[in-house]
Design a protein around this motif. Structure first.
Motif, mmCIF file in Angstrom:
data_model
loop_
_atom_site.group_PDB
_atom_site.id
_atom_site.type_symbol
_atom_site.label_atom_id
_atom_site.label_comp_id
_atom_site.label_asym_id
_atom_site.label_seq_id
_atom_site.Cartn_x
_atom_site.Cartn_y
_atom_site.Cartn_z
ATOM 1 N N GLU A 133 33.067 29.135 54.561
ATOM 2 C CA GLU A 133 33.943 28.543 53.503
ATOM 3 C C GLU A 133 34.947 29.488 53.018
ATOM 4 O O GLU A 133 35.998 29.035 52.739
ATOM 5 C CB GLU A 133 32.897 27.941 52.505
ATOM 6 C CG GLU A 133 32.165 26.734 52.910
ATOM 7 C CD GLU A 133 30.817 26.982 53.565
ATOM 8 O OE1 GLU A 133 30.186 26.029 53.937
ATOM 9 O OE2 GLU A 133 30.422 28.421 53.637
ATOM 10 N N GLN A 397 38.529 16.483 57.368
ATOM 11 C CA GLN A 397 38.976 17.840 56.557
ATOM 12 C C GLN A 397 39.593 18.912 57.217
ATOM 13 O O GLN A 397 40.552 19.374 56.741
ATOM 14 C CB GLN A 397 37.590 18.058 56.287
ATOM 15 C CG GLN A 397 37.464 19.370 55.160
ATOM 16 C CD GLN A 397 37.281 20.840 56.215
ATOM 17 O OE1 GLN A 397 36.928 20.707 57.214
ATOM 18 N NE2 GLN A 397 37.576 21.925 55.579
ATOM 19 N N TYR A 458 42.679 16.578 46.342
ATOM 20 C CA TYR A 458 42.099 18.026 46.716
ATOM 21 C C TYR A 458 42.689 19.178 46.314
ATOM 22 O O TYR A 458 42.428 20.180 46.209
ATOM 23 C CB TYR A 458 41.811 17.991 48.324
ATOM 24 C CG TYR A 458 41.185 16.979 48.932
ATOM 25 C CD1 TYR A 458 39.838 16.745 48.413
ATOM 26 C CD2 TYR A 458 41.698 16.213 49.896
ATOM 27 C CE1 TYR A 458 39.049 15.621 49.193
ATOM 28 C CE2 TYR A 458 41.114 15.285 50.408
ATOM 29 C CZ TYR A 458 39.866 14.949 49.996
ATOM 30 O OH TYR A 458 39.041 13.827 50.788
ATOM 31 N N ASN A 465 38.442 22.366 46.661
ATOM 32 C CA ASN A 465 37.418 21.338 46.933
ATOM 33 C C ASN A 465 37.491 20.988 48.446
ATOM 34 O O ASN A 465 36.582 20.472 49.040
ATOM 35 C CB ASN A 465 37.375 20.160 46.284
ATOM 36 C CG ASN A 465 36.180 19.076 46.041
ATOM 37 O OD1 ASN A 465 35.072 19.627 46.336
ATOM 38 N ND2 ASN A 465 36.535 18.016 46.021
ATOM 39 N N ALA A 468 35.011 23.154 50.727
ATOM 40 C CA ALA A 468 33.551 22.790 50.562
ATOM 41 C C ALA A 468 33.047 21.761 51.288
ATOM 42 O O ALA A 468 33.568 20.566 51.126
ATOM 43 C CB ALA A 468 32.935 22.569 48.974
ATOM 44 N N THR A 471 28.826 17.274 49.609
ATOM 45 C CA THR A 471 29.228 16.731 48.313
ATOM 46 C C THR A 471 27.989 17.137 47.366
ATOM 47 O O THR A 471 26.897 16.766 48.060
ATOM 48 C CB THR A 471 29.218 15.034 48.410
ATOM 49 O OG1 THR A 471 30.410 14.815 49.144
ATOM 50 C CG2 THR A 471 29.359 14.677 47.172
ATOM 51 N N LYS A 668 30.770 13.732 52.539
ATOM 52 C CA LYS A 668 31.954 14.643 51.986
ATOM 53 C C LYS A 668 33.308 14.189 52.663
ATOM 54 O O LYS A 668 33.242 14.021 53.871
ATOM 55 C CB LYS A 668 31.773 16.037 52.106
ATOM 56 C CG LYS A 668 32.897 16.728 51.379
ATOM 57 C CD LYS A 668 32.651 16.728 49.943
ATOM 58 C CE LYS A 668 33.927 17.599 49.173
ATOM 59 N NZ LYS A 668 33.626 19.043 49.119
#
Length: 708
Positions: A133, A397, A458, A465, A468, A471, A668
């Motif tokens: 991350e 993502q 976001y 966010n 990551a 969730t 997520k």
């Protein structure tokens, strides 16, 4: 394998000098010896050894040698871990090793201060210890020139790689590594460190990503090839019936020793911690909802103490050093044999000490699960590590993160960033279309870039966010004065109570004095007793695999694990076998019809296989409360003819389990997917088609029982 006498000679002379004189080692361990040649040759590798097997040094010593030998400049080695605490624990060691050669090692994760980050960007360390991350954050940050920073990257070490590969963080890690490779302008050496897994070759191939089949790689596991007997172990299984009884047993046994107790939930950690303290035991706690300072104080105090207990969830399962342990105690059973091996490996590190683990079962289900796990462990079986299927939400993502990183990406060029790895190839095209249609991405002149919907969802705090992967349920932060204790479930703050509202956190009871609803903060003062602990999540209860559920059936059929069973455990297992006398059969599965009309198919196949069977046999499966780990509920009008017809219909193929639309909220980035694709992802992850087919091929017996 490299000859022990030659292994040290292959390393940088200055490094070898310090290994012998500073560490006092006269030779390297078997894994370290075996890893020298392939890692010096630039091969990708998966290094396998039990906990405390010297995996870190096995990877870092050859890479430091390569660094000096080839004159690598700037940040040339990344050391990636799943936990910040593990990075903090490793940093002093790696910094020392690097300094022996005039090199440097630094930390970069969410707890590192801004001034320290600025220094790292100005004076790049040779080794950077970080999380996936944090790497993603560096790639998308406007404050980091990622092309300059990662220009010298030559190798990546992934510690506890099995902990990544089994869930979505693994897909995220792979995608970030592929983007880093393109940023650096070269493929880099990948070294994974892992405890024992059931499929090491597949795990190595997974780690290689786009380099699979193109780069040399090997599994290095010399201990697995040894013919000498394994170290002796001392395993005992007991039944205690409650958390309070478990505390009584722990308080009475092994006085004067250092004990690490693993629990399978944060709530159990809190309840057991409180009960141990009430019995005068010096007790420390560690779990994810405690504040960083609280965990750090507990781990440091535990490492320095002797006659004490630390109670933890899996947060201490990985290689964080908490000193020299005497005992490991397990409440109920971990979810996997691999977890048990990690925990067992925490003990027996001193000369002459055995590895040991005491299992304390809180109920009959926990006793059966522990016995099944120990039986399967005794057979030499360890779970294969398998990446979750169809991670379309992570494709979404990653596309957003790439556009944030590069600002504009060619609408036909985005696939090149991931080299066709897994879900990031042509199969992601429908995801791209959806992102454009819904405004997450804008499209102009053949280029893709961040759209208004992504900004809205976001954009807060520089798109934090977006980096990551999971969730997390909303939690309230708990403060005593100015000191943060940890976080608690908001339900404990809203439910009706009689009398004062009390929480249980950090093993102590607290009286709630004020709740700041807007800022999600709760203020407390110490209380005597009576606090309650609770945390909710999106995942629900853990599910057992086909193999471990079948091992439970073997236990009920009379097979004991080859460990010490207390009289209490033996008596409860005998009772369980009597209770399940009509639900297990060695030659196949059973369908039981009770006098009250309840019809169950006892498959002993695990949750995912039973979910698949329930979806694939709609003509005979009851419409409500349809399955568990051990059984599938059937219609009360079941007949042999209807059963035969339903089974025949599955010849065309199995069906994926139904997915409740509300479950998608726990995925997520699901909002960046078409609803049907999000539900399809969850359905694929809820299924076990292979085990379901195995069950359907087995003989089935129908019996009618006169009593429940």
């Amino acid at each position: 394998m490299t000859d022990p006498a030659d292994a040290l000679d292959l390393l940088d002379p200055a490094l070898a000098h310090h290994i012998v004189n500073a560490l006092g080692w006269r030779s390297l361990r078997p894994l370290q010896e075996a890893a020298v040649a392939p890692l010096l040759g630039g091969e990708d590798a998966l290094l396998l050894a039990p906990t405390a097997g010297g995996k870190t040094e096995a990877a870092v010593f050859p890479l430091l040698t390569r660094m000096n030998r080839h004159g690598w400049k700037g940040t040339s080695v990344l050391y990636v871990c799943p936990l910040k605490a593990l990075l903090n624990n490793l940093h002093p060691r790696l910094r020392t090793y690097a300094e022996w050669l005039g090199r440097s090692a630094e930390l970069w994760h969410g707890d590192v201060t801004t001034p320290r980050r600025r220094r790292i960007l100005t004076d790049r360390p040779d080794i950077l210890l970080t999380t996936p991350e944090s790497l993603e954050s560096m790639l998308v940050s406007s404050h980091v020139d990622h092309r300059a920073f990662f220009a010298g990257l030559h190798a990546v070490v992934v510690d506890e790689v099995h902990a990544f590969a089994g869930d979505d963080r693994g897909w995220h890690l792979l995608a970030v590594l592929e983007r880093l490779s393109r940023v650096a302008g070269r493929p880099f050496q990948r070294v994974g460190l892992s405890a024992t897994v059931g499929n090491p070759g597949e795990l190595l191939s997974w780690l290689q990503g786009a380099g699979q089949g193109r780069r040399p790689g090997r599994v290095v596991a010399p201990d697995a090839d040894r013919t000498a007997p394994a170290p002796s172990v001392d395993i005992e299984l007991d039944y205690v019936g409650s958390v309070a009884n478990a505390a009584t047993v722990i308080a009475a046994l092994h006085r004067g020793e250092k004990r690490l107790v693993f629990c399978e939930s944060r709530r159990t950690v809190e309840e057991l911690g409180e009960q141990l303290r009430l019995r005068g035991v010096t007790t420390f706690l560690s779990h994810a909802s405690l504040s960083v300072d609280e965990r750090r104080r507990a781990e440091q105090a535990f490492a320095e103490a002797r006659d004490c207990v630390i109670v933890s969830t899996s947060t201490l399962e990985l290689g964080i050093d908490v000193g020299d342990l005497d005992r490991v105690i397990q409440i109920d059973a971990p979810a996997t044999v691999a977890s048990f091996l990690q925990r067992l490996g925490r003990t027996g590190r001193r000369q002459g000490n055995k590895r040991n683990c005491l299992f304390l079962a809180l109920d009959d289900a926990g006793l059966l699960a522990a016995a099944a796990l120990l039986l399967q462990w005794s057979r030499g079986w360890v779970e294969p590590v398998v990446a979750p299927p169809e991670p379309r939400h992570l494709a979404a993502q990653q596309l957003l993160a790439l556009c944030l990183q590069e600002h504009r990406v060619g609408e036909n060029l985005w696939q090149q960033w991931w080299g066709g790895v897994g879900p990031f190839g042509p199969d992601a095209a429908p995801v791209v279309r959806h992102l454009v249609e819904q405004g997450f991405l804008d499209q102009d002149g053949g280029l893709l870039f961040i759209g208004p919907e992504a900004e809205r969802r976001y954009g807060h705090r520089h798109f934090m966010n977006l980096t990551a992967v999971f969730t997390a349920p909303p939690e309230f932060t708990v403060f005593s004065g100015r000191s943060e204790i940890g976080r608690t479930d908001p339900d404990l703050l809203t439910e009706e109570v009689t009398g004062p509202r009390k929480l249980l956190l950090a093993g102590r009871s607290w009286l709630v004095t004020y709740i700041d609803w807007r800022r999600r903060r709760c203020f407390v003062v110490p209380a005597d007793e009576g606090g309650r602990a609770r945390w909710s999540g999106f995942g629900g209860d853990r599910v057992r695999s086909f193999t471990l559920t079948r091992a439970a059936r073997d236990v009920l059929l009379g097979e004991d694990p080859p460990v010490r069973l207390t009289k209490r455990a033996t008596a409860r297992l005998t009772k369980a076998r009597e209770t399940h006398l009509h639900t297990v059969h060695p030659a196949g599965t059973l369908i039981t019809r009770l006098a009250d009309g309840d019809v169950r198919w006892w498959t002993w196949a695990g949750h995912r296989a039973n979910a698949t069977l329930a979806a694939s046999l709609p003509a005979v499966v009851a419409p409500q409360r349809r399955f568990g780990d051990q059984w599938v509920r059937l219609r009360d009008d079941l007949s042999p003819a209807r059963w035969k017809s339903a089974v025949a219909d599955t010849a065309a193929g199995m069906c994926l389990p139904d997915v409740d639309g509300r479950a998608v909220r726990g995925l997520k980035f699901s909002e960046a997917l078409p609803a049907r694709l999000a539900e399809a992802t969850l359905a694929a992850r809820a299924a076990d088609e292979e085990a379901a087919r195995t069950v359907l091929a087995e003989p089935v017996r129908l019996t009618t029982l006169t009593s429940p």
